[in-house]
Design an enzyme around this catalytic site. Structure first.
Site, PDB file in Angstrom:
ATOM      1  N   ARG A 102      -9.212  -4.407   2.033  1.00 32.52           N
ATOM      2  CA  ARG A 102      -9.414  -5.674   2.397  1.00 32.52           C
ATOM      3  C   ARG A 102     -10.483  -6.030   1.133  1.00 32.52           C
ATOM      4  O   ARG A 102     -11.400  -5.388   0.779  1.00 32.52           O
ATOM      5  CB  ARG A 102     -10.145  -5.611   3.806  1.00 32.52           C
ATOM      6  CG  ARG A 102      -8.968  -5.140   4.554  1.00 32.52           C
ATOM      7  CD  ARG A 102      -8.021  -6.559   4.928  1.00 32.52           C
ATOM      8  NE  ARG A 102      -7.149  -6.123   5.622  1.00 32.52           N
ATOM      9  CZ  ARG A 102      -5.967  -5.745   5.912  1.00 32.52           C
ATOM     10  NH1 ARG A 102      -5.326  -5.192   4.539  1.00 32.52           N
ATOM     11  NH2 ARG A 102      -5.261  -5.678   6.961  1.00 32.52           N
ATOM     12  N   GLU A 114      -9.046 -15.253   1.829  1.00 28.81           N
ATOM     13  CA  GLU A 114      -7.216 -15.420   1.708  1.00 28.81           C
ATOM     14  C   GLU A 114      -7.288 -16.078   2.091  1.00 28.81           C
ATOM     15  O   GLU A 114      -7.558 -16.324   3.821  1.00 28.81           O
ATOM     16  CB  GLU A 114      -7.034 -13.678   1.996  1.00 28.81           C
ATOM     17  CG  GLU A 114      -6.805 -12.759   1.018  1.00 28.81           C
ATOM     18  CD  GLU A 114      -6.273 -11.659   1.019  1.00 28.81           C
ATOM     19  OE1 GLU A 114      -5.436 -11.717   1.906  1.00 28.81           O
ATOM     20  OE2 GLU A 114      -6.985 -10.525   1.002  1.00 28.81           O
ATOM     21  N   HIS A 162      -1.888  -9.924  -2.278  1.00 27.51           N
ATOM     22  CA  HIS A 162      -1.550  -9.433  -1.010  1.00 27.51           C
ATOM     23  C   HIS A 162      -0.486  -8.982  -0.894  1.00 27.51           C
ATOM     24  O   HIS A 162       0.293  -8.530   0.044  1.00 27.51           O
ATOM     25  CB  HIS A 162      -2.308  -9.545   0.233  1.00 27.51           C
ATOM     26  CG  HIS A 162      -2.720  -9.244   1.358  1.00 27.51           C
ATOM     27  ND1 HIS A 162      -3.574  -9.031   2.069  1.00 27.51           N
ATOM     28  CD2 HIS A 162      -2.570  -8.027   2.330  1.00 27.51           C
ATOM     29  CE1 HIS A 162      -4.326  -8.039   2.947  1.00 27.51           C
ATOM     30  NE2 HIS A 162      -2.754  -7.253   3.073  1.00 27.51           N
TER      31      HIS A 162
END
Lengths: 333, 333
Positions: B252, B281, B299
């Site tokens: 993450r 994000e 991602h």
């Protein structure tokens, strides 16, 4: 400037040591620099004039050059060998030897030393990276993100899973074996094609690249370029590999019919390609540049800072051994 | 449009099946579509209004929603759980669970199902690819070639060898183990950090990321994000990793102090980074875009066409099992 260098180098060569000529572009001089401990003498350590030009300026060296160190792309064919009657060793720091006429060297009793196993790991690393990059669209997605002035979208097309894929390796030599070792850890199923079935290799063997392409998702080209392997990946092979198929080339550009490859990529007849080498280097066909299903690499598979250090040592060790009447440490023939 | 959809969906729910709510953006509806064989009823299969909006329009569902399927970034914290007194299952198709308050779920007896091992291989493939890409400058060299109108130069800066490097894996769970398995085939030396030493893992264990960074060339972040791991890679860790060091993040974004990472990349305090995730994000700091020592990925580590097929099956199987009074097939808690 070249003349000045020649005269300086001329003055340094008052010794009876065997003479070595560096056959490559000016930047190739990094490969071997003079050292008082050498048992050979480098004729052109600073300026690297073309061989023909050097010999026309220094005709007496035609019969004194005992070894030549040649980089890829600098041909050592019968015509060149003809110019050097005293030549006994050709030393190349490249992984491939397609620039050297090996059969003519063999016929004339000239030894050839190569890079040994030095580059195999780096080339295999690059082959695996190009494969995952194409499959998972990594370079393309990186460009996609960088192009966005604002972060309007992350919706980039999906990639394909690598793990478990069927991989066909063309050329199961040192590099091919290293590629196979790595891709086994990704639970890939390995098959291969080479001139002959290798008794010590347990992966399924295919006697033709066409059959290999028919049964696999990916072709990785790790073989030498020669008359038998030129355009070994032609249109028929690409169509057999099929729409999701990926081709990785870390061998030589001319292993693939580049025009047909371009067409297949543009028309989505294959899924993608990872190319470290091209047919007419340093030319890269511009039509590649707009394609997102190809990853382009400037013949860099062998080149790392570590490998450059290593290859300098290997060249020096080969020459030192040879001029101590020992065998080269990494013989090709 | 939302109201119309609600009324349609409302009319379809005249059944006594347990109610499931899809908690995500509109495109998340792909994850689960109605099927007559289901032993549950999807309240919002076509329109995916925010949960608050849905409940304000349909207040009676607050006490009927038995399961929620939530994508990463769509929080299921104590406030959300408070709204759903009948909730018995939280199902996430994401590899991470940092959007779910696991301890609150545990306290309230709510089960949580995840993606199991589905994404581990794809994420590990991506981690390895990002590492080789940064180390060997693959995306950067690809951009370099494509930028050239004429093929004036192939002289791109040298990359570093991957084979044999010392790798520090942060988080030795399913993904970390898959990364280690792959990098062993590159003759890399693996060490790891995790909350506790794992009795079945033979790689050297470091109790802190700082010590791990001090002793390795590469950090690969594969751990969960939680209060203990937020900014686990801070400036001190990056300086300990050092100038040639590479950081790969497939966990993450907030595992790394992103501002400090940017500084370290710009000032060459570390060698490079491969980032599939970012702190905020879909925002990617624009300062990354001009750097050649970073590879940016949207991602996408978990996302392949194969994994999307797989995760739909897993979500369906978890709900089916749960509402058949069986345990979820891929439980988190």
């Amino acid at each position: 400037m070249a003349d000045l260098n020649e005269s300086i180098e001329e003055s340094q060569e008052n010794n009876n040591l065997p003479k070595v000529f560096l056959h490559g572009p000016p930047e190739f001089s990094f490969i071997l620099q003079p050292n008082p401990s050498h048992n050979f003498h480098i004729l052109n350590p600073s300026s690297l004039p073309p061989l023909h030009q050097f010999l026309s300026l220094n005709p007496h060296h035609a019969s004194s050059i005992a070894a030549i160190v040649c980089t890829g792309g600098y041909t050592v064919n019968a015509d060149v060998l003809q110019l050097l009657p005293a030549l006994r060793l050709v030393c190349t720091p490249s992984a491939g030897t397609d620039h050297i006429d090996l059969s003519e060297c063999r016929r004339r009793g000239i030894q050839v030393a190569g890079a040994g196993n030095l580059f195999s790991e780096d080339v295999a690393d690059m082959a695996v990276a190009l494969l995952i990059d194409v499959s998972r669209k990594i370079s393309a997605a990186d460009r996609f993100l960088r192009r966005q002035v604002q972060n309007v979208s992350w919706n980039f097309p999906l990639g394909s899973k690598l793990t478990g894929k069927k991989i066909g390796i063309v050329g199961m030599g040192r590099i091919g074996s290293e590629v196979a070792k790595r891709l086994e850890a990704f639970s890939c199923m390995i098959s291969y094609n080479s001139r002959n079935k290798k008794p010590l290799v347990s992966y399924p063997y295919y006697s033709t690249v066409l059959e290999l392409a028919t049964d696999t998702n990916v072709l990785i080209l790790c073989c030498d370029l020669n008359d038998q392997t030129r355009h070994i990946v032609n249109k028929e092979v690409m169509l057999a590999l099929g729409k999701g198929g990926i081709i990785v080339n870390v061998g030589r550009g001319a292993l693939i019919d580049e025009k047909e490859l371009l067409k297949c990529l543009i028309e989505d007849e294959i899924g993608g390609a990872g190319l470290d080498v091209f047919e007419n280097e340093p030319h890269v066909p511009k039509d590649f540049f707009s394609l997102d299903n190809v990853v382009l690499s400037p013949h860099a598979a062998v080149v790392t800072s570590e490998s450059l250090m290593g290859i300098r040592q290997i060249v020096e060790q080969n020459l030192t051994a040879f001029f101590s009447n020992k065998a080269p440490i990494t013989p090709v023939i």
